[in-house]
Design a protein around this motif. Sequence first.
Motif: not given
Lengths: 256, 294
Positions: A192-193, A196-197, A216, A230-231, A234, A237-238, A241-242
């Motif tokens: 996922i990280l 996304g990048g 994003l 953007l929010l 974001s 994804i947070l 990942l959590l």
Amino acid sequence: MRALRTHWPAAVFVLLLLGWVLGGDGRVDLAARLQGPGLAHPFGTDEVGRDLLRRWWLGGARSLTLAAALTALHLALGLLLALGAHGTAPLRRVLLALADLLASVPATLLALLLLALLRPGIGSLVVALALGGWIPYARLALNRLDVLRGDPSLLQARLMGGGPLHRLLHHVLPRLAPLLLAQATVGLGAVILVEGGLSFLGVGLPPDLASWGTMLASGRAFLLASPWTLLWPSLGILMALLAAGAWRGGAGEPGT
Amino acid sequence: MKGLLAALRALATVAGVWLFIQVLPRLLPEDPARIAAGEWATEAEVAGFRRLMGLDQPLLRALAASASDLLHGRMGTSLRFNRPVADILLGGFPVSLRLAFLALAISMLLAWAMALPRGRGIRGLQAAAIASPVYVLGPLLLWAVAQHVPGLPVAGLQGWASWVLPSFTLAVPLAGHQSRVLAAQLEEVRESPGIRWWAASGVPGALRWRAWQLPAVSGPWLTVLGLQLGGLLGGAVLVETIFALPGLGQILVGALASRDLPLVQGAVLWGAGAYVVTQAAVEGLQALLDPRVR
């Protein structure tokens, strides 16, 4: 109850995957572009007036589906390579050397190298991320297979006439599974990280496909006009990942 | 002796990566030169690209040319800038190096701050730091901080203030990983029989800390730091893009967009080399510090 406490992140992921039901991106409405949250659009609208909630949910479903599929691919690839190589010593040495070699290039650099050579698209992204993704699974499986080699129960199965397929399905795979699945929760977060990048850089998913990474990337240009663009991705994804991290914590405990 | 062996192994790994990078373009089902030349290119133009990328030569000759180039301190010529790849990379390296050290310094402070207190809240903070990708944190910081604080540039290099947000952004996830390792290690050391015995014999806390706990904790921490530094020396691709810093990461992304194969190959080789060499150096350092590793 106990299962819920360990596997609640799975429920989060399933809820996000329901975004596929939405089907499409929503209507373009240039009159209502870059709005804040309101009654008509709970999350607001993007730069061409599409509903952000709809795009966020669909994009989340796309990001997660891609990540889950890639993780499954990594696991299958690693497992197959390990099963194929562990019997013959030279093959095994080659596999481990290849793993060491690929692991010495940082994951993002490896993906970028391939993306510089391939035609842009989802297929290239899958190949670029699969090139190094199988390594931890293959290493773990090889390790575990070594431990299993001298196991009395396997010998017994063989003496009782169990064929190779029977032994693989009923004795080897069930004992590899917990370890590899625990690694898969780690891998899911990592995929996922990285995805996304790459999408954020504009070399991952094509910008017209809604995903958290592409949202994003396009939202960054409208940061000051409307931070909502953007929010939401974001936060998505947070959250993902959590959840992946919490799943890892729960799944890592023995006996669960 | 052991150090020499480790150095040789690192060198062999870098050579392996070099070979892999050189061979990879020839293994792909579609010709990279055709993709780089674009959809409407004529055969002659595609052939031109193939020649520029060095793909028209037989593999062994191309390898020999690249090897002799490397031994002379060159890495080929960039297609886009028509300048030596090594010069371009050397131009970006100081920026990436500075960013890497600033971010690591900040992350060390943050990591200890998150590792020393105990409790659920701080564990949640560690998890949040790990789950904060730089491409989420960076734009959010730009929005929340940069537009309200005068004198804090949002992009590019304009004095020391330009380094504040990028290095902080980069530091947070690094600190999350470090603090998790530190916290686990601290927990283990606190409970170890040796430390409890020293405590019961009345050795003061500060001495216990300096003489036993700190060395026991710093080994795994150094390993993580080494991995992180190695990864950063190849350029922080995302952070440099977000804050428009002219480092190695930006060079790589630009080269990727313009399909400048020699420059991409050079940047990836540099990144892998930095990663491998840093790791070997950290292993050596650990052998000096911790007799158990020797």
